[in-house]
Write an enzyme that holds these catalytic residues in place. Structure first.
Site, PDB file in Angstrom:
ATOM      1  N   THR A 123      47.969  36.071  38.529  1.00  0.00           N
ATOM      2  CA  THR A 123      47.138  37.075  37.861  1.00  0.00           C
ATOM      3  C   THR A 123      47.990  38.058  37.058  1.00  0.00           C
ATOM      4  O   THR A 123      49.138  38.355  37.436  1.00  0.00           O
ATOM      5  CB  THR A 123      46.295  37.869  38.892  1.00  0.00           C
ATOM      6  OG1 THR A 123      45.789  39.057  38.292  1.00  0.00           O
ATOM      7  CG2 THR A 123      47.114  38.290  40.092  1.00  0.00           C
ATOM      8  N   SER A 151      45.830  45.705  45.050  1.00  0.00           N
ATOM      9  CA  SER A 151      44.924  45.364  46.155  1.00  0.00           C
ATOM     10  C   SER A 151      45.657  44.337  47.016  1.00  0.00           C
ATOM     11  O   SER A 151      46.683  43.780  46.601  1.00  0.00           O
ATOM     12  CB  SER A 151      43.627  44.738  45.630  1.00  0.00           C
ATOM     13  OG  SER A 151      43.894  43.435  45.132  1.00  0.00           O
ATOM     14  N   TYR A 187      44.616  41.373  47.648  1.00  0.00           N
ATOM     15  CA  TYR A 187      44.573  40.120  46.882  1.00  0.00           C
ATOM     16  C   TYR A 187      45.749  40.050  45.897  1.00  0.00           C
ATOM     17  O   TYR A 187      46.486  39.055  45.845  1.00  0.00           O
ATOM     18  CB  TYR A 187      43.239  39.991  46.128  1.00  0.00           C
ATOM     19  CG  TYR A 187      43.337  39.110  44.904  1.00  0.00           C
ATOM     20  CD1 TYR A 187      43.480  37.728  45.033  1.00  0.00           C
ATOM     21  CD2 TYR A 187      43.345  39.657  43.617  1.00  0.00           C
ATOM     22  CE1 TYR A 187      43.615  36.919  43.915  1.00  0.00           C
ATOM     23  CE2 TYR A 187      43.469  38.852  42.499  1.00  0.00           C
ATOM     24  CZ  TYR A 187      43.603  37.483  42.646  1.00  0.00           C
ATOM     25  OH  TYR A 187      43.750  36.685  41.545  1.00  0.00           O
ATOM     26  N   HIS A 188      45.933  41.123  45.107  1.00  0.00           N
ATOM     27  CA  HIS A 188      47.021  41.113  44.126  1.00  0.00           C
ATOM     28  C   HIS A 188      48.382  41.012  44.819  1.00  0.00           C
ATOM     29  O   HIS A 188      49.305  40.379  44.316  1.00  0.00           O
ATOM     30  CB  HIS A 188      46.961  42.368  43.246  1.00  0.00           C
ATOM     31  CG  HIS A 188      45.788  42.370  42.309  1.00  0.00           C
ATOM     32  ND1 HIS A 188      44.655  43.106  42.536  1.00  0.00           N
ATOM     33  CD2 HIS A 188      45.570  41.697  41.154  1.00  0.00           C
ATOM     34  CE1 HIS A 188      43.791  42.899  41.559  1.00  0.00           C
ATOM     35  NE2 HIS A 188      44.313  42.042  40.708  1.00  0.00           N
ATOM     36  N   LYS A 222      49.439  37.561  45.425  1.00  0.00           N
ATOM     37  CA  LYS A 222      49.933  36.882  44.218  1.00  0.00           C
ATOM     38  C   LYS A 222      51.377  37.263  43.929  1.00  0.00           C
ATOM     39  O   LYS A 222      52.146  36.467  43.395  1.00  0.00           O
ATOM     40  CB  LYS A 222      49.049  37.243  43.019  1.00  0.00           C
ATOM     41  CG  LYS A 222      47.626  36.748  43.143  1.00  0.00           C
ATOM     42  CD  LYS A 222      47.581  35.223  43.055  1.00  0.00           C
ATOM     43  CE  LYS A 222      46.161  34.727  43.006  1.00  0.00           C
ATOM     44  NZ  LYS A 222      46.065  33.290  42.802  1.00  0.00           N
TER      45      LYS A 222
HETATM   46  N1  LIG Z   1      38.309  34.163  38.063  1.00  0.00           N
HETATM   47  C1  LIG Z   1      39.187  34.962  37.460  1.00  0.00           C
HETATM   48  O1  LIG Z   1      38.815  35.848  36.672  1.00  0.00           O
HETATM   49  C2  LIG Z   1      40.670  34.809  37.739  1.00  0.00           C
HETATM   50  C3  LIG Z   1      41.547  35.645  37.052  1.00  0.00           C
HETATM   51  C4  LIG Z   1      42.914  35.528  37.291  1.00  0.00           C
HETATM   52  C5  LIG Z   1      43.383  34.599  38.191  1.00  0.00           C
HETATM   53  N2  LIG Z   1      42.506  33.777  38.850  1.00  0.00           N
HETATM   54  C6  LIG Z   1      43.048  32.834  39.829  1.00  0.00           C
HETATM   55  O2  LIG Z   1      42.567  31.526  39.586  1.00  0.00           O
HETATM   56  C7  LIG Z   1      42.378  30.846  40.826  1.00  0.00           C
HETATM   57  C8  LIG Z   1      40.962  30.300  40.887  1.00  0.00           C
HETATM   58  O3  LIG Z   1      40.045  31.387  40.769  1.00  0.00           O
HETATM   59  P1  LIG Z   1      38.477  31.135  40.730  1.00  0.00           P
HETATM   60  O4  LIG Z   1      37.865  32.247  39.991  1.00  0.00           O
HETATM   61  O5  LIG Z   1      38.215  29.745  40.335  1.00  0.00           O
HETATM   62  O6  LIG Z   1      38.145  31.333  42.285  1.00  0.00           O
HETATM   63  P2  LIG Z   1      37.089  30.563  43.181  1.00  0.00           P
HETATM   64  O7  LIG Z   1      36.977  31.328  44.461  1.00  0.00           O
HETATM   65  O8  LIG Z   1      35.844  30.292  42.420  1.00  0.00           O
HETATM   66  O9  LIG Z   1      37.817  29.169  43.447  1.00  0.00           O
HETATM   67  C9  LIG Z   1      38.841  28.987  44.394  1.00  0.00           C
HETATM   68  C10 LIG Z   1      38.600  27.630  45.056  1.00  0.00           C
HETATM   69  O10 LIG Z   1      39.642  27.398  46.000  1.00  0.00           O
HETATM   70  C11 LIG Z   1      39.068  26.948  47.225  1.00  0.00           C
HETATM   71  N3  LIG Z   1      39.986  27.358  48.298  1.00  0.00           N
HETATM   72  C12 LIG Z   1      40.310  28.608  48.697  1.00  0.00           C
HETATM   73  N4  LIG Z   1      41.164  28.567  49.719  1.00  0.00           N
HETATM   74  C13 LIG Z   1      41.409  27.259  49.978  1.00  0.00           C
HETATM   75  C14 LIG Z   1      42.196  26.569  50.939  1.00  0.00           C
HETATM   76  N5  LIG Z   1      42.895  27.229  51.852  1.00  0.00           N
HETATM   77  N6  LIG Z   1      42.218  25.224  50.914  1.00  0.00           N
HETATM   78  C15 LIG Z   1      41.496  24.522  49.988  1.00  0.00           C
HETATM   79  N7  LIG Z   1      40.713  25.121  49.067  1.00  0.00           N
HETATM   80  C16 LIG Z   1      40.662  26.475  49.068  1.00  0.00           C
HETATM   81  C17 LIG Z   1      37.701  27.614  47.285  1.00  0.00           C
HETATM   82  O11 LIG Z   1      36.792  26.930  48.121  1.00  0.00           O
HETATM   83  C18 LIG Z   1      37.270  27.590  45.814  1.00  0.00           C
HETATM   84  O12 LIG Z   1      36.559  26.423  45.490  1.00  0.00           O
HETATM   85  C19 LIG Z   1      42.668  31.844  41.946  1.00  0.00           C
HETATM   86  O13 LIG Z   1      43.940  31.637  42.477  1.00  0.00           O
HETATM   87  C20 LIG Z   1      42.599  33.168  41.233  1.00  0.00           C
HETATM   88  O14 LIG Z   1      43.432  34.128  41.850  1.00  0.00           O
HETATM   89  C21 LIG Z   1      41.146  33.863  38.637  1.00  0.00           C
END
Ligand SMILES: NC(=O)c1ccc[n+]([C@@H]2O[C@H](COP(=O)([O-])OP(=O)(O)OC[C@H]3O[C@@H](n4cnc5c(N)ncnc54)[C@H](O)[C@@H]3O)[C@@H](O)[C@H]2O)c1
Length: 398
Positions: free
Chosen positions: A145, A188, A190-191, A194
């Protein structure tokens, strides 16, 4: 190329998986479906109706897509199965989306803080350790992130792509320069996970020559891509609730249902954004341009533009006639911040950024209007407070 997409059932992972399959790659989705379970716990659903993972995969084949497989596996807690999967599939690359990704959810309680650390840090470390134990040469593309750099003042400095060149004064008055990982400033739990991921990558890259591309992604907006639009059963999720909804999609959805736009604090917070279509494209570009063996972790700033939250709300209000309502900020964060970001790596690889002015804002509003009756308005406010002080402010201004 054989690719494992960890977290491929999620908001960013699902459109990415179909895009990679469409580009001819052999895709295996790995997910423990924890995101769907968190919806059940929070008693909230994606605004768009999403089908089960198996129905998604069937629909994808029925529209002519290259078949993908699904493995139900928890990467944070099923190390042996993860290792066996790597050994049997022998992927050339792993895209790692599988983390708990909501800052407000991570700050809800000590239980969600601990879950987020346990899930995210263990998951990333298990992946790295399993790749080393498998002896395979696997390129990891990880979704990090922009928040790792922090949202305090950068005093007008441009945020580089992961590494900062610093000058170190010596006792004898001389100076040397060094390229270091950009200092982290998580806002946070969460951050923070990362930023820990970054160190894990740094170490395993140095010690075991694991090839890693870490994508410091901005806030993703939009919902579908051309491929997930092909059939209603392929529809992507749309989070709008106070825990998982992200700022721009929330504003667009609030405008669609006639709910005042929820600006926290003064709205002076500046954040980086990227449309889901560009996010998908960036992951493909990163996969197709891997680091060479021995190269240090490649870090890309995966964002296309920065905006102040209050200005975004105004833009959505101008487009839709929505009312703006300023609210107490549940987060402990700078009232205002600057965010000037270098994103040349992807531009040089050919990314043509989708911008906010491309009419896609209106498209998201129309998706939200279509599913407005699925919205539970009581789940819109952000009630997860960073500290007791913020919790008190939320109570006072409720
Ligand atoms: N959505 C955003 O705006 C955004 C922005 C920056 C970074 N990201 C990063 O992108 C990635 C995906 O984000 P997203 O929005 O698709 O989130 P999301 O929660 O929709 O998807 C994450 C997926 O990972 C799966 N998951 C979580 N823990 C797991 C585990 N231990 N084993 C197997 N599967 C697991 C969940 O079931 C889910 O399907 C994340 O790492 C997030 O930090 C997202």
């Amino acid at each position: 190329m054989k690719v494992l997409v960890l977290g491929g059932d999620g908001f960013c992972g699902w459109p990415c998986a179909v895009n990679l399959a469409d580009a001819g790659h052999d895709v295996v989705i790995v997910d423990n479906l924890s995101r769907r379970k968190i919806d059940i716990d929070l008693e909230v659903e994606s605004l768009t109706p999403i089908t089960t993972i198996n129905e998604r995969l069937r629909a994808w084949e029925q529209v002519g897509g290259k078949a993908m497989r699904f493995v139900h596996l928890d990467i944070a807690h099923e190390y042996d199965r993860l290792l066996s999967l790597l050994r049997s599939e022998r992927p050339e690359a792993v895209v790692h989306f599988a983390e708990q990704r909501a800052a407000p959810y991570s700050m809800k309680s000590s239980a969600t803080k601990r879950y987020t650390v346990d899930n995210n840090v263990n998951g990333t470390h298990n992946l790295l350790a399993a790749i080393v134990e498998s002896g395979l040469d696997v390129h990891i593309v990880h979704l990090g992130t922009m928040g790792v750099y922090g949202y305090g003042s950068h005093r007008g400095a441009t945020i580089p792509e992961g590494y900062l060149t610093v000058e170190v004064p010596q006792a004898d008055g001389s100076r040397f320069t060094e390229k270091i990982l950009h200092p982290t400033d998580p806002g946070s739990v969460y951050h923070m996970t990362k930023t820990l991921d970054q160190l894990l990558f740094f170490y395993y890259n140095k010690n075991d020559s694991i090839r890693v591309t870490d994508l410091h992604q901005g806030i993703v907006w939009g919902t579908n891509t051309a491929l997930t639009d092909k059939d209603p059963r392929l529809t992507n999720r749309f989070d709008y609730d106070g825990d998982y909804g992200t700022v721009l999609n929330r504003f667009l959805m609030q405008a669609a249902i006639g709910y005042p736009l929820t600006v926290h604090g003064t709205g002076g917070q500046t954040r980086a954004f990227i449309h889901i279509r560009d996010s998908v494209r960036c992951v493909q570009l990163a996969l197709e341009h891997p680091p060479t063996c021995g190269e240090k972790v490649k870090i890309f700033n995966q964002m296309t533009e920065s905006h102040q939250v209050g200005q975004l709300a105004q833009k959505v209000a101008d487009l839709t006639g929505a009312e703006i309502r300023f609210q107490a900020n549940p987060r402990k964060e700078a009232i205002e911040n600057d965010l000037i970001v270098d994103n040349r790596c992807f531009i040089e690889l050919g990314l043509q950024p989708t911008t906010l002015d491309d009419g896609l804002l209106a498209e998201v509003v129309s998706v939200a209007r279509r599913w407005a009756d699925r919205c539970d308005r009581s789940r819109i406010p952000c009630l997860s407070a960073w500290t007791t002080r913020q919790a008190e402010a939320l109570r006072t201004h409720a």
